[in-house]
Design a protein around this motif. Structure first.
Motif, PDB file in Angstrom:
ATOM      1  N   GLU A 162      37.050  -4.180   9.828  1.00 57.81           N
ATOM      2  CA  GLU A 162      37.977  -3.594  10.779  1.00 57.81           C
ATOM      3  C   GLU A 162      38.964  -2.692  10.067  1.00 57.81           C
ATOM      4  O   GLU A 162      39.542  -3.079   9.074  1.00 57.81           O
ATOM      5  CB  GLU A 162      38.736  -4.745  11.466  1.00 57.81           C
ATOM      6  CG  GLU A 162      39.511  -4.288  12.633  1.00 57.81           C
ATOM      7  CD  GLU A 162      38.670  -3.381  13.508  1.00 57.81           C
ATOM      8  OE1 GLU A 162      37.804  -3.889  14.213  1.00 57.81           O
ATOM      9  OE2 GLU A 162      38.865  -2.145  13.458  1.00 57.81           O
ATOM     10  N   LEU A 164      41.395  -1.078  12.020  1.00 58.75           N
ATOM     11  CA  LEU A 164      42.501  -0.797  12.946  1.00 58.75           C
ATOM     12  C   LEU A 164      43.819  -1.247  12.333  1.00 58.75           C
ATOM     13  O   LEU A 164      43.872  -2.213  11.572  1.00 58.75           O
ATOM     14  CB  LEU A 164      42.284  -1.504  14.284  1.00 58.75           C
ATOM     15  CG  LEU A 164      42.294  -3.020  14.349  1.00 58.75           C
ATOM     16  CD1 LEU A 164      43.700  -3.588  14.445  1.00 58.75           C
ATOM     17  CD2 LEU A 164      41.497  -3.485  15.541  1.00 58.75           C
ATOM     18  N   LYS A 221      36.197  -2.241   2.429  1.00 62.20           N
ATOM     19  CA  LYS A 221      37.342  -2.708   3.212  1.00 62.20           C
ATOM     20  C   LYS A 221      38.504  -3.084   2.295  1.00 62.20           C
ATOM     21  O   LYS A 221      39.648  -2.667   2.495  1.00 62.20           O
ATOM     22  CB  LYS A 221      36.920  -3.899   4.074  1.00 62.20           C
ATOM     23  CG  LYS A 221      38.065  -4.625   4.768  1.00 62.20           C
ATOM     24  CD  LYS A 221      38.793  -3.724   5.762  1.00 62.20           C
ATOM     25  CE  LYS A 221      40.170  -4.246   6.095  1.00 62.20           C
ATOM     26  NZ  LYS A 221      40.328  -4.817   7.375  1.00 62.20           N
ATOM     27  N   LEU A 228      45.712   2.128   0.340  1.00 62.64           N
ATOM     28  CA  LEU A 228      46.854   2.367   1.237  1.00 62.64           C
ATOM     29  C   LEU A 228      48.102   1.674   0.703  1.00 62.64           C
ATOM     30  O   LEU A 228      49.186   2.269   0.628  1.00 62.64           O
ATOM     31  CB  LEU A 228      46.532   1.865   2.657  1.00 62.64           C
ATOM     32  CG  LEU A 228      45.471   2.664   3.413  1.00 62.64           C
ATOM     33  CD1 LEU A 228      45.042   1.936   4.681  1.00 62.64           C
ATOM     34  CD2 LEU A 228      46.002   4.054   3.775  1.00 62.64           C
ATOM     35  N   VAL A 232      52.015   3.023  -0.819  1.00 59.51           N
ATOM     36  CA  VAL A 232      53.349   2.540  -0.446  1.00 59.51           C
ATOM     37  C   VAL A 232      54.093   2.061  -1.693  1.00 59.51           C
ATOM     38  O   VAL A 232      55.264   2.388  -1.897  1.00 59.51           O
ATOM     39  CB  VAL A 232      53.253   1.422   0.626  1.00 59.51           C
ATOM     40  CG1 VAL A 232      54.639   0.910   0.986  1.00 59.51           C
ATOM     41  CG2 VAL A 232      52.539   1.920   1.877  1.00 59.51           C
ATOM     42  N   PHE A 266      51.296   7.526   4.761  1.00 63.92           N
ATOM     43  CA  PHE A 266      51.555   6.375   3.878  1.00 63.92           C
ATOM     44  C   PHE A 266      52.416   6.736   2.670  1.00 63.92           C
ATOM     45  O   PHE A 266      52.183   6.262   1.561  1.00 63.92           O
ATOM     46  CB  PHE A 266      50.236   5.699   3.458  1.00 63.92           C
ATOM     47  CG  PHE A 266      49.850   4.646   4.446  1.00 63.92           C
ATOM     48  CD1 PHE A 266      49.339   4.997   5.686  1.00 63.92           C
ATOM     49  CD2 PHE A 266      50.067   3.306   4.179  1.00 63.92           C
ATOM     50  CE1 PHE A 266      49.046   4.042   6.640  1.00 63.92           C
ATOM     51  CE2 PHE A 266      49.769   2.333   5.127  1.00 63.92           C
ATOM     52  CZ  PHE A 266      49.256   2.708   6.345  1.00 63.92           C
ATOM     53  N   LYS A 268      55.887   6.669   3.227  1.00 61.94           N
ATOM     54  CA  LYS A 268      57.207   6.344   3.726  1.00 61.94           C
ATOM     55  C   LYS A 268      57.782   5.191   2.907  1.00 61.94           C
ATOM     56  O   LYS A 268      57.256   4.088   2.929  1.00 61.94           O
ATOM     57  CB  LYS A 268      57.082   5.978   5.216  1.00 61.94           C
ATOM     58  CG  LYS A 268      58.352   5.951   5.936  1.00 61.94           C
ATOM     59  CD  LYS A 268      58.326   6.706   7.261  1.00 61.94           C
ATOM     60  CE  LYS A 268      59.733   6.858   7.836  1.00 61.94           C
ATOM     61  NZ  LYS A 268      60.816   6.996   6.875  1.00 61.94           N
ATOM     62  N   SER A 270      59.989   2.123   1.949  1.00 61.74           N
ATOM     63  CA  SER A 270      60.433   1.052   2.833  1.00 61.74           C
ATOM     64  C   SER A 270      60.907  -0.132   2.008  1.00 61.74           C
ATOM     65  O   SER A 270      60.826  -0.131   0.784  1.00 61.74           O
ATOM     66  CB  SER A 270      59.280   0.601   3.727  1.00 61.74           C
ATOM     67  OG  SER A 270      58.281  -0.026   2.941  1.00 61.74           O
ATOM     68  N   PHE A 273      55.908  -3.366   1.949  1.00 66.69           N
ATOM     69  CA  PHE A 273      54.871  -3.530   2.971  1.00 66.69           C
ATOM     70  C   PHE A 273      54.663  -4.999   3.295  1.00 66.69           C
ATOM     71  O   PHE A 273      54.919  -5.883   2.480  1.00 66.69           O
ATOM     72  CB  PHE A 273      53.557  -2.853   2.557  1.00 66.69           C
ATOM     73  CG  PHE A 273      52.907  -3.391   1.300  1.00 66.69           C
ATOM     74  CD1 PHE A 273      52.286  -4.638   1.274  1.00 66.69           C
ATOM     75  CD2 PHE A 273      52.888  -2.626   0.140  1.00 66.69           C
ATOM     76  CE1 PHE A 273      51.666  -5.117   0.120  1.00 66.69           C
ATOM     77  CE2 PHE A 273      52.275  -3.088  -1.016  1.00 66.69           C
ATOM     78  CZ  PHE A 273      51.672  -4.333  -1.024  1.00 66.69           C
ATOM     79  N   LYS A 340      56.077  -4.300  11.075  1.00 67.32           N
ATOM     80  CA  LYS A 340      56.154  -2.864  11.372  1.00 67.32           C
ATOM     81  C   LYS A 340      56.470  -2.752  12.852  1.00 67.32           C
ATOM     82  O   LYS A 340      56.433  -3.756  13.564  1.00 67.32           O
ATOM     83  CB  LYS A 340      54.843  -2.154  11.022  1.00 67.32           C
ATOM     84  CG  LYS A 340      53.655  -2.655  11.838  1.00 67.32           C
ATOM     85  CD  LYS A 340      52.334  -2.146  11.306  1.00 67.32           C
ATOM     86  CE  LYS A 340      51.915  -0.869  11.973  1.00 67.32           C
ATOM     87  NZ  LYS A 340      50.476  -0.579  11.750  1.00 67.32           N
ATOM     88  N   GLU A 417      61.056  -0.584  11.779  1.00 61.76           N
ATOM     89  CA  GLU A 417      61.431   0.762  12.221  1.00 61.76           C
ATOM     90  C   GLU A 417      61.319   0.957  13.737  1.00 61.76           C
ATOM     91  O   GLU A 417      60.862   1.998  14.221  1.00 61.76           O
ATOM     92  CB  GLU A 417      60.601   1.801  11.454  1.00 61.76           C
ATOM     93  CG  GLU A 417      59.106   1.904  11.811  1.00 61.76           C
ATOM     94  CD  GLU A 417      58.218   0.835  11.199  1.00 61.76           C
ATOM     95  OE1 GLU A 417      58.704  -0.252  10.850  1.00 61.76           O
ATOM     96  OE2 GLU A 417      56.998   1.076  11.087  1.00 61.76           O
TER      97      GLU A 417
HETATM   98  C1  UDX Z   1      46.363  -2.295   7.604  1.00 62.75           C
HETATM   99  C2  UDX Z   1      45.397  -1.105   7.478  1.00 62.75           C
HETATM  100  O1  UDX Z   1      46.105   0.103   7.716  1.00 62.75           O
HETATM  101  C3  UDX Z   1      44.251  -1.280   8.434  1.00 62.75           C
HETATM  102  O2  UDX Z   1      43.311  -0.230   8.281  1.00 62.75           O
HETATM  103  C4  UDX Z   1      43.579  -2.604   8.160  1.00 62.75           C
HETATM  104  O3  UDX Z   1      42.511  -2.835   9.055  1.00 62.75           O
HETATM  105  C5  UDX Z   1      44.583  -3.734   8.265  1.00 62.75           C
HETATM  106  O4  UDX Z   1      45.661  -3.501   7.373  1.00 62.75           O
HETATM  107  P1  UDX Z   1      48.280  -3.019   9.277  1.00 62.75           P
HETATM  108  O5  UDX Z   1      48.543  -4.124   8.314  1.00 62.75           O
HETATM  109  O6  UDX Z   1      48.157  -3.330  10.720  1.00 62.75           O
HETATM  110  O7  UDX Z   1      46.940  -2.250   8.889  1.00 62.75           O
HETATM  111  O8  UDX Z   1      49.475  -1.958   9.134  1.00 62.75           O
HETATM  112  P2  UDX Z   1      49.762  -0.645   8.285  1.00 62.75           P
HETATM  113  O9  UDX Z   1      50.114   0.424   9.239  1.00 62.75           O
HETATM  114  O10 UDX Z   1      48.706  -0.345   7.315  1.00 62.75           O
HETATM  115  O11 UDX Z   1      51.101  -1.040   7.523  1.00 62.75           O
HETATM  116  C6  UDX Z   1      51.149  -2.056   6.535  1.00 62.75           C
HETATM  117  C7  UDX Z   1      52.534  -2.184   5.979  1.00 62.75           C
HETATM  118  O12 UDX Z   1      52.877  -1.067   5.166  1.00 62.75           O
HETATM  119  C8  UDX Z   1      53.635  -2.289   7.025  1.00 62.75           C
HETATM  120  O13 UDX Z   1      54.570  -3.265   6.644  1.00 62.75           O
HETATM  121  C9  UDX Z   1      54.250  -0.916   7.015  1.00 62.75           C
HETATM  122  O14 UDX Z   1      55.581  -0.927   7.456  1.00 62.75           O
HETATM  123  C10 UDX Z   1      54.130  -0.547   5.557  1.00 62.75           C
HETATM  124  N1  UDX Z   1      54.139   0.898   5.321  1.00 62.75           N
HETATM  125  C11 UDX Z   1      53.133   1.690   5.796  1.00 62.75           C
HETATM  126  C12 UDX Z   1      55.173   1.476   4.585  1.00 62.75           C
HETATM  127  O15 UDX Z   1      56.078   0.778   4.139  1.00 62.75           O
HETATM  128  N2  UDX Z   1      55.156   2.826   4.351  1.00 62.75           N
HETATM  129  C13 UDX Z   1      54.162   3.634   4.828  1.00 62.75           C
HETATM  130  O16 UDX Z   1      54.221   4.850   4.572  1.00 62.75           O
HETATM  131  C14 UDX Z   1      53.122   3.043   5.578  1.00 62.75           C
END
Ligand code: UDX
Ligand code: UDX
Length: 463
Positions: A162, A164, A221, A228, A232, A266, A268, A270, A273, A340, A417
């Protein structure tokens, strides 16, 4: 095989939305989502569509459309398994909290139980699909269990990870960048892959459906999430340098993000994560690398997590330092608790660890989050087992009004946020706080100059 009936084990953040979208897009396919948790299934079946257990923009409309037509939620796991042509496994795979691999390896207890149950009750051939994120080579373990315990029934195992993200799950499912399906490269394996391709091809362009061998799919995966999360951690590492040099992390992110080779997403900065996947998947990667003796590879990826923990500690220390090195007995208001925006999920949220750090210094915390329940916040803190649940209830107060939370506070910390934070009456909040009124914006979402004009002392991440 033409898939006419699907069963999904696990009605969580992944299973629920994914099956709802499959049911919406394939009205002739019967989709049954099962879960051991009766309360969760009851909530999915609640007459009031707003009471479904997961908050995702757009999800309740889809459930309303398909539920009762070709989408069903049930606790009768055995019949759903036996009737299905294809079974998705979407149960949780938390990091092990005991024994060998503690703190790193995935606990595959639930996956194994599912495989054993599928083997026990199946009377017809099945395609079994790993939807949960799993360590590489889990498919072979599932296959072993199925072939050694089945009743002569044939199983094909596919990996269909997945991608998403929570908060945008429906959008991500309706128009994914890609769908990945891994399977055995035998004739039977290829047929099984094609059956699942046929399901997704109802709404996803074929060129976006990638097929691979099982191990590539499983590893992709983990790798996607590791890359990603690494972005961060990379930007967060530089946010600390910005705070020392006078550079602004937002400006740096914009400047590098416009390089099309790097890209703007990605980046930003923070407070760190969170979420159920990033940390767990990287730990899995680290564990696998170490188990093959690849210590440089393991250390390389582990650093992403070390950086993330550092970012959370740094935020706590900044609050303490700014409040004259003591937060004992001081009220700190938390705006946001979810990991998030646009989700009620709090797993691994930075807020939990920031709260823990401040409670350790005897702060009093008051929390408001637009979607997270009081009970959820307490159970997150209790789960840490740092202090008794009675202490957590004494020191942490949860309110459903942001103005109450900020009243008489020494400082406000922004942990999520949520868009609505910018719409608040900040003059009113300022009047109600102790002075100097501090804001620690862990997400760089507030309008700094506007708040400074009101009188706040505001400190963001990397600026
Ligand atoms: C993630 C993957 O994006 C997704 O493809 C996978 O299936 C599941 O894991 P998710 O955990 O739902 O998804 O959220 P995501 O939007 O990736 O954010 C993860 C964390 O990173 C959050 O706490 C978010 O706030 C943080 N984040 C994300 C940042 O601090 N800065 C960014 O620029 C992006
Ligand atoms: C997901 C993914 O499936 C996992 O790979 C990802 O890495 C983390 O998150 P998610 O849907 O977010 O899981 O988890 P959760 O919301 O906890 O849902 C899992 C559901 O499975 C729970 O409702 C649980 O009750 C159910 N379950 C678990 C079963 O029905 N049977 C079991 O044996 C174990």
């Amino acid at each position: 095989m033409n898939i006419k009936k699907i069963c999904c084990i696990g009605a969580g953040y992944v299973g629920g939305p994914t099956m709802s979208v499959i049911a919406k897009q394939c009205p002739d396919v019967e989709v049954t989502v099962v879960d051991l948790n009766q309360a969760r299934i009851a909530a999915w079946n609640d007459e009031n569509i707003n009471n479904i257990p997961i908050y995702e923009p757009g999800l309740s409309n889809i459930v309303a459309e398909a539920r009762g037509r070709n989408l069903f939620f049930s606790t009768d796991v055995d019949s759903a398994i036996d009737e299905a042509d294809a079974i998705f496994i979407s149960v949780n795979t938390p990091t092990k909290t005991y024994g060998s691999g503690k703190g790193q390896a995935a606990d595959l207890k639930w996956i194994e139980l599912c495989a054993r149950q599928i083997a026990k009750v199946s009377t017809t051939d099945k395609i079994v699909i790993e939807k949960s994120t799993l360590p590489v080579r889990t498919a072979s373990a599932i296959k072993n269990i199925l072939t050694h315990n089945g009743n002569g029934v044939k199983f094909q195992i596919l990996s269909n990870p997945e991608f998403l993200a929570e908060g945008t799950a429906v959008e991500d499912l309706l128009s994914p960048d890609r769908v990945l399906i891994g399977g055995d490269q035998t004739d039977e394996g290829k047929k099984a892959i094609e059956s699942l391709v046929e399901i997704y091809a109802r709404w996803v362009p074929r060129e976006r459906i990638l097929t691979t061998n099982v191990w590539s799919s499983e590893l992709s995966k983990l790798t996607a999430n590791a890359f990603l999360a690494q972005r961060v951690s990379s930007i967060n590492s530089l946010s600390e340098l910005c705070e020392h040099t006078g550079a602004d992390i937002g400006e740096v992110a914009r400047a590098i993000g416009t390089d099309s080779r790097i890209g703007s997403k990605f980046l930003k900065a923070s407070v760190g994560f969170g979420g159920s996947c990033f940390q767990k998947d990287i730990l899995n990667l680290v564990y696998i690398a170490r188990s093959y003796g690849l210590s440089e590879v393991a250390d390389y990826w582990e650093q992403v997590i070390i950086m993330n923990d550092h970012q959370k500690h740094r935020f706590v220390n900044k609050i303490i330092r700014s409040l004259y090195n003591t937060v004992s007995g001081k009220k700190i208001a938390f705006l946001g608790w979810a990991f998030k925006k646009d989700t009620n999920d709090t797993r691994e949220s930075a807020a939990i660890y920031v709260a823990d750090g401040l409670l350790f210094e005897q702060a009093e915390i008051s929390v408001f989050d637009p979607k997270v329940s009081k009970q959820n916040i307490y159970s997150d803190l209790d789960y840490l087992a740092t202090r008794s649940s009675e202490e957590n209830r004494n020191l942490v107060n949860v309110e459903d009004d942001p103005y109450e939370v900020c009243k008489n506070a020494h400082a406000i910390a922004i942990l999520t946020e949520w868009d609505e934070f910018n719409t608040y009456d900040w003059e009113r909040i300022y009047e109600s706080m102790l002075k100097p009124a501090h804001i620690f914006d862990g997400r760089n979402v507030l309008n700094k100059s506007k708040l400074e004009n009101i009188g706040f002392t505001i400190s963001g991440i990397g600026n």
